[in-house]
Design an enzyme around this catalytic site. Structure first.
Site, short mmCIF file in Angstrom:
data_model
loop_
_atom_site.label_atom_id
_atom_site.label_comp_id
_atom_site.label_asym_id
_atom_site.label_seq_id
_atom_site.Cartn_x
_atom_site.Cartn_y
_atom_site.Cartn_z
N THR A 149 0.23 -18.30 -9.23
CA THR A 149 0.56 -18.79 -7.77
C THR A 149 0.71 -19.79 -7.08
O THR A 149 -0.15 -20.58 -7.77
CB THR A 149 0.17 -17.65 -7.30
N GLU A 150 1.51 -20.27 -5.96
CA GLU A 150 1.79 -21.45 -6.02
C GLU A 150 1.61 -21.57 -3.99
O GLU A 150 2.51 -20.88 -4.02
CB GLU A 150 3.04 -22.87 -6.50
N THR A 176 -8.06 -16.91 -8.31
CA THR A 176 -9.67 -15.92 -8.83
C THR A 176 -9.76 -16.91 -9.18
O THR A 176 -9.30 -16.77 -10.77
CB THR A 176 -9.14 -14.84 -9.19
N GLU A 196 -2.39 -5.99 -16.30
CA GLU A 196 -2.99 -6.41 -14.29
C GLU A 196 -3.08 -5.39 -13.67
O GLU A 196 -4.13 -5.04 -12.65
CB GLU A 196 -2.17 -7.85 -14.14
N ARG A 246 -24.50 12.15 11.28
CA ARG A 246 -24.16 11.84 12.43
C ARG A 246 -23.73 12.78 14.06
O ARG A 246 -23.34 13.47 13.40
CB ARG A 246 -22.61 11.01 12.78
N GLN A 266 -13.52 20.19 12.34
CA GLN A 266 -12.83 20.45 11.90
C GLN A 266 -11.63 19.38 12.24
O GLN A 266 -11.26 19.31 10.82
CB GLN A 266 -11.53 21.98 12.93
N LEU A 298 -13.79 7.97 11.22
CA LEU A 298 -14.35 8.79 11.25
C LEU A 298 -15.50 7.93 11.30
O LEU A 298 -16.58 8.76 11.91
CB LEU A 298 -14.15 8.98 9.73
N GLY A 300 -1.52 -9.37 -8.13
CA GLY A 300 -1.15 -8.46 -8.69
C GLY A 300 1.24 -8.44 -8.77
O GLY A 300 1.63 -7.69 -9.85
N GLY A 301 1.93 -9.01 -7.43
CA GLY A 301 2.64 -8.53 -7.06
C GLY A 301 2.69 -7.52 -6.28
O GLY A 301 2.13 -5.95 -6.43
#
Length: 386
Positions: free
Chosen positions: A131-132, A163, A249, A275, A286, A344, A370-371
């Site tokens: 990548t540039e 990375t 990849e 909780r 539900q 949640l 990765g695109g």
């Protein structure tokens, strides 16, 4: 009680043992340091040596080159264990799953002997520079140039979002070596960064998530690299090499996404059990149960599809479109499921001390790197037109 998941046909006893060992490694060597690594925006360099000593680097590279002699399934269980641990520190997917296999597939015997053993031990950290600032998913727009000058290439250009860029000792640079437009003039050139004149690292990039994975800018200013560090027998093969390796990849991204899906659900199940709301556990409501049922269904579908893709990869049958589908579907599912799980958790889901909040920030880039997923759709559509 967890819903039973069928054992994929590619899983074996040695892979089960490896998965357990990898999980123990990440729990012991990464989890205690994750908060500090996030604050400094990179892991410690020492983690690479520890991972190498534990046999977690280059595990699918032949033993003749210092690797583990395994196959893609070995990489899968390490990737899943790393994703489930919710730690960064280092990107083994880029190092072992991607760059090592470019060298193994296209490198000369001398190149393999020079770089792969050092990558397997952690002595060398590898990155790939595609990548540039003005060229991301569209690799045909790459502007970094490598001009042949005798026995060297003179490279000028800049890369971003790299990375492992902060620690990288070895960088696979995508550069334009020919005057042809589009992908025809691209080549892959390996750059050893230590003491390399004309090479410099820019700033560590401040990302929305994945803070403990080092991501950096790289700059090349009249950088002279020996011509024998070209990957492949001749110039201009870079675009084809990239297209051949990108399915791997993208499947690695999907593999990590499957593990993230289940960890998000498990975290939310644990939280909603304890909780209390209106005098009863949140899980007793539900709406909570239905939302988690939807999340688990998506996670199960993702696992089933990705397991099939792993089998295809092991048989050398994984095609570009199917890998794109896996990357597209799983990363979209991760975004949806993690968002539901944050909801949640309520207000605590927005607090970074809770794993689900960190997962929310970390997961978003999956639809980009990765695109981008829009490009994945284009690749899938093109395959349908043939």
């Amino acid at each position: 009680m967890a819903i039973p998941q069928p054992t994929p046909p590619w899983m074996s006893e040695d892979l089960v043992l490896l998965a357990d060992n990898a999980a123990r490694f990440f729990e012991r060597e990464c989890v205690p340091h994750e908060a500090r690594w996030r604050a400094q925006h990179h892991g410690d360099r020492e983690i690479w040596h520890k991972a190498g000593a534990a046999g977690l680097l280059c595990i699918s590279i032949p033993e003749a080159y210092g690797g583990g002699g395994g196959h893609f399934g070995h990489e899968v269980v390490i990737t899943q264990a790393h994703a489930r641990s919710l730690t960064g520190g280092f990107s083994n997917g880029v190092h072992s799953g991607i760059v090592a296999h470019y060298i193994l597939r296209y490198g000369t015997e001398a190149q393999k002997q020079r770089w792969l053993p050092k990558m397997a031990s952690g002595e060398m950290v590898a990155a790939i520079a595609m990548t540039e600032p003005g060229a991301g998913t569209d690799l045909q727009a790459v502007r970094t140039k490598a001009v042949r000058d005798g026995e060297h290439y003179v490279i000028n250009g800049a890369k971003t979002f790299i990375t492992n860029g902060w620690h990288a000792d070895l960088v696979c640079v995508v550069a334009r070596t020919g005057a042809e437009a589009g992908g025809k003039g691209l080549s892959l050139i390996m750059v050893e960064t230590q003491g390399q004149p004309g090479f410099r690292r820019g700033r560590l990039l401040d990302k929305v998530g994945q803070h403990s994975i080092d991501t950096a800018e790289l700059f090349f200013d009249d950088m002279r690299v020996p011509a024998h560090q070209l990957l492949g027998s001749e110039e201009g093969q870079g675009f084809r090499q990239l297209m051949e390796q990108l399915p791997r990849e993208r499947l690695i991204i999907a593999v990590g996404g499957v593990a993230t899906l289940q960890r998000a659900i498990d975290e939310t199940l644990a939280y909603t059990r304890q909780r209390q709301i209106f005098g009863q556990p949140l899980l007793a409501m539900q709406n909570t149960r239905f939302k988690l049922a939807e999340c688990q269904t998506k996670a199960t579908i993702a696992k089933s599809f990705v397991d099939d893709c792993i089998g295809r990869a092991l048989r050398n049958e994984l095609d570009l479109a199917t890998a794109a589908m896996a990357k597209l579907w799983v990363t979209e599912a991760v975004g949806q499921v993690v968002d539901e799980c944050v909801q949640l958790h309520g207000g605590y889901g927005y607090m970074t001390e809770y794993p689900i909040a960190r997962m929310y920030a970390d997961a978003r880039v999956g639809r980009i790197y990765g695109g981008s997923n829009e490009v994945m759709k284009e690749l899938i559509a093109r395959s349908m037109e043939r």
